[in-house]
Design a protein around this motif. Structure first.
Motif, PDB file in Angstrom:
ATOM      1  N   VAL A  68      -3.979   2.290  -7.517  1.00 57.36           N
ATOM      2  CA  VAL A  68      -3.253   1.041  -7.237  1.00 57.36           C
ATOM      3  C   VAL A  68      -2.262   0.724  -8.361  1.00 57.36           C
ATOM      4  O   VAL A  68      -1.216   0.122  -8.102  1.00 57.36           O
ATOM      5  N   LEU A  69      -2.566   1.135  -9.570  1.00 54.78           N
ATOM      6  CA  LEU A  69      -1.592   0.965 -10.648  1.00 54.78           C
ATOM      7  C   LEU A  69      -0.336   1.781 -10.369  1.00 54.78           C
ATOM      8  O   LEU A  69       0.789   1.285 -10.523  1.00 54.78           O
ATOM      9  N   ASN A  70      -0.504   3.030  -9.959  1.00 59.83           N
ATOM     10  CA  ASN A  70       0.652   3.844  -9.595  1.00 59.83           C
ATOM     11  C   ASN A  70       1.442   3.206  -8.457  1.00 59.83           C
ATOM     12  O   ASN A  70       2.677   3.167  -8.484  1.00 59.83           O
ATOM     13  N   THR A  71       0.733   2.707  -7.455  1.00 60.68           N
ATOM     14  CA  THR A  71       1.414   2.088  -6.316  1.00 60.68           C
ATOM     15  C   THR A  71       2.198   0.860  -6.748  1.00 60.68           C
ATOM     16  O   THR A  71       3.334   0.644  -6.302  1.00 60.68           O
ATOM     17  N   TRP A  72       1.611   0.046  -7.621  1.00 65.70           N
ATOM     18  CA  TRP A  72       2.303  -1.141  -8.111  1.00 65.70           C
ATOM     19  C   TRP A  72       3.567  -0.767  -8.866  1.00 65.70           C
ATOM     20  O   TRP A  72       4.632  -1.384  -8.668  1.00 65.70           O
ATOM     21  N   LEU A  73       3.496   0.258  -9.696  1.00 62.49           N
ATOM     22  CA  LEU A  73       4.668   0.667 -10.466  1.00 62.49           C
ATOM     23  C   LEU A  73       5.765   1.211  -9.552  1.00 62.49           C
ATOM     24  O   LEU A  73       6.954   0.931  -9.754  1.00 62.49           O
ATOM     25  N   ASP A 132       3.987  -1.008   3.669  1.00 61.44           N
ATOM     26  CA  ASP A 132       3.506   0.348   3.428  1.00 61.44           C
ATOM     27  C   ASP A 132       4.681   1.113   2.826  1.00 61.44           C
ATOM     28  O   ASP A 132       5.603   1.524   3.531  1.00 61.44           O
ATOM     29  N   LEU A 133       4.642   1.305   1.517  1.00 63.37           N
ATOM     30  CA  LEU A 133       5.771   1.910   0.824  1.00 63.37           C
ATOM     31  C   LEU A 133       6.077   3.315   1.314  1.00 63.37           C
ATOM     32  O   LEU A 133       7.253   3.683   1.472  1.00 63.37           O
ATOM     33  N   MET A 134       5.055   4.117   1.555  1.00 59.51           N
ATOM     34  CA  MET A 134       5.301   5.487   2.007  1.00 59.51           C
ATOM     35  C   MET A 134       6.012   5.485   3.355  1.00 59.51           C
ATOM     36  O   MET A 134       6.988   6.209   3.571  1.00 59.51           O
ATOM     37  N   ASP A 135       5.531   4.654   4.260  1.00 59.24           N
ATOM     38  CA  ASP A 135       6.097   4.573   5.602  1.00 59.24           C
ATOM     39  C   ASP A 135       7.537   4.077   5.558  1.00 59.24           C
ATOM     40  O   ASP A 135       8.425   4.621   6.215  1.00 59.24           O
ATOM     41  N   SER A 183       0.848  -1.198   0.000  1.00 57.66           N
ATOM     42  CA  SER A 183       0.000   0.000   0.000  1.00 57.66           C
ATOM     43  C   SER A 183       0.878   1.241   0.000  1.00 57.66           C
ATOM     44  O   SER A 183       2.102   1.176   0.164  1.00 57.66           O
ATOM     45  N   TRP A 184       0.236   2.366  -0.183  1.00 60.34           N
ATOM     46  CA  TRP A 184       0.878   3.667   0.033  1.00 60.34           C
ATOM     47  C   TRP A 184       0.080   4.357   1.139  1.00 60.34           C
ATOM     48  O   TRP A 184      -1.065   4.720   0.949  1.00 60.34           O
ATOM     49  N   ASN A 185       0.659   4.443   2.316  1.00 65.13           N
ATOM     50  CA  ASN A 185       0.007   4.971   3.521  1.00 65.13           C
ATOM     51  C   ASN A 185      -1.073   4.030   4.044  1.00 65.13           C
ATOM     52  O   ASN A 185      -2.013   4.458   4.711  1.00 65.13           O
ATOM     53  N   GLY A 186      -0.945   2.736   3.756  1.00 66.61           N
ATOM     54  CA  GLY A 186      -1.917   1.780   4.265  1.00 66.61           C
ATOM     55  C   GLY A 186      -1.902   1.664   5.770  1.00 66.61           C
ATOM     56  O   GLY A 186      -2.944   1.441   6.394  1.00 66.61           O
ATOM     57  N   SER A 187      -0.726   1.818   6.384  1.00 62.26           N
ATOM     58  CA  SER A 187      -0.650   1.741   7.845  1.00 62.26           C
ATOM     59  C   SER A 187      -1.267   2.957   8.507  1.00 62.26           C
ATOM     60  O   SER A 187      -1.829   2.865   9.601  1.00 62.26           O
ATOM     61  N   GLY A 188      -1.134   4.103   7.842  1.00 59.30           N
ATOM     62  CA  GLY A 188      -1.640   5.341   8.434  1.00 59.30           C
ATOM     63  C   GLY A 188      -3.115   5.578   8.196  1.00 59.30           C
ATOM     64  O   GLY A 188      -3.765   6.270   8.992  1.00 59.30           O
TER      65      GLY A 188
END
Length: 259
Positions: free
Chosen positions: A207-212, A151-154, A101-106
């Protein structure tokens, strides 16, 4: 290994807002306005507390063995919140995927936790911290530092909120499309207008952006070599072209123009 990249879209839980904030008798629109107003007074922001977000879409990229990939939004356009949640947690029960995710934890996962509590949606695999599967003690979905959920952002910010970056900017910086036609602040107005499809399409591009971005992360940490990384990008392009949904083709067009 199965990987599920996920993103959610939410609107104010006006039913819960009426119950908790003594707003009985107001329309949905007026209830939401009152909720935003009270939140601004409390915290200086319109952003509601996590438990007062109602989930209206969960989109996923599912990457399985071989060259299989799929991008979709769980449930149909008429699915209620409980059904959407059940489908998400069923994915985990069936495939035990790595979540990305991107910010999935937050944001995303805390919202899903509270809403699953509200609707009584069970997911023993997701919540297991070693009671059923001893390995889950050391690698589970709930720990910030385990890999069942990345969580990629984290992670990229080294768990430092002063270093957080919006997905749109990170994706665009890397040459991917970023936001397309909508952002989170417009979801409530789109929902009121009945544009559920527009919300779902927007969530799928996120989600496409997050996957890339995740593929680029896999490259820098050595899980993908350059040729493998480029092949993964081509798999996505081929999938978007093959499925040929208008928002997929627009995403592909913007991606190719940024290269």
């Amino acid at each position: 290994m199965n990987i599920v990249v996920f993103d959610i879209e939410t609107v104010p839980d006006v039913v819960g807002g009426r119950r908790l904030l003594d707003l009985q008798g107001l329309s949905d629109d007026d209830t939401a306005k009152a909720m935003f107003h009270l939140r601004r007074q409390e915290a200086g922001t319109d952003f509601l507390r996590h438990h007062l977000h109602r989930v209206v879409a969960i989109s996923a990229v599912f990457r399985s063995k071989g060259e299989q990939i799929a991008v979709w939004t769980l449930g149909d356009e008429n699915a209620d919140e409980k059904t959407i949640l059940e489908k998400f947690f069923h994915l985990i029960e069936r495939y035990s995927p790595t979540l990305v995710s991107w910010n999935g934890s937050g944001f995303d996962l805390p919202v899903l936790h509270y809403r699953a509590m509200l609707h009584g949606v069970a997911s023993p695999t997701y919540w297991d911290q070693g009671r059923e599967d001893r390995n889950a003690k050391w690698n589970n979905y709930l720990s910030r530092y385990h890999e069942r959920h990345t969580d990629l952002m984290d992670l990229l910010a080294l768990y430092n909120n002063r270093a957080f970056v919006p997905l749109d900017q990170m994706a665009s910086l890397l040459g991917f499309p970023g936001k397309m036609g909508m952002d989170g602040s417009k979801v409530w107005s789109a929902f009121q207008a009945g544009d559920i499809k527009g919300i779902r399409d927007y969530c799928e591009t996120d989600v496409l952006n997050t996957w890339l971005v995740y593929l680029r992360f896999q490259l820098i940490r050595g899980d993908l070599q350059e040729a493998e990384f480029l092949n993964e990008l081509q798999i996505v392009k081929d999938y978007l072209q093959r499925e040929a949904h208008p928002h997929f083709l627009e995403f592909l067009k913007q991606w190719q123009s940024a290269e």
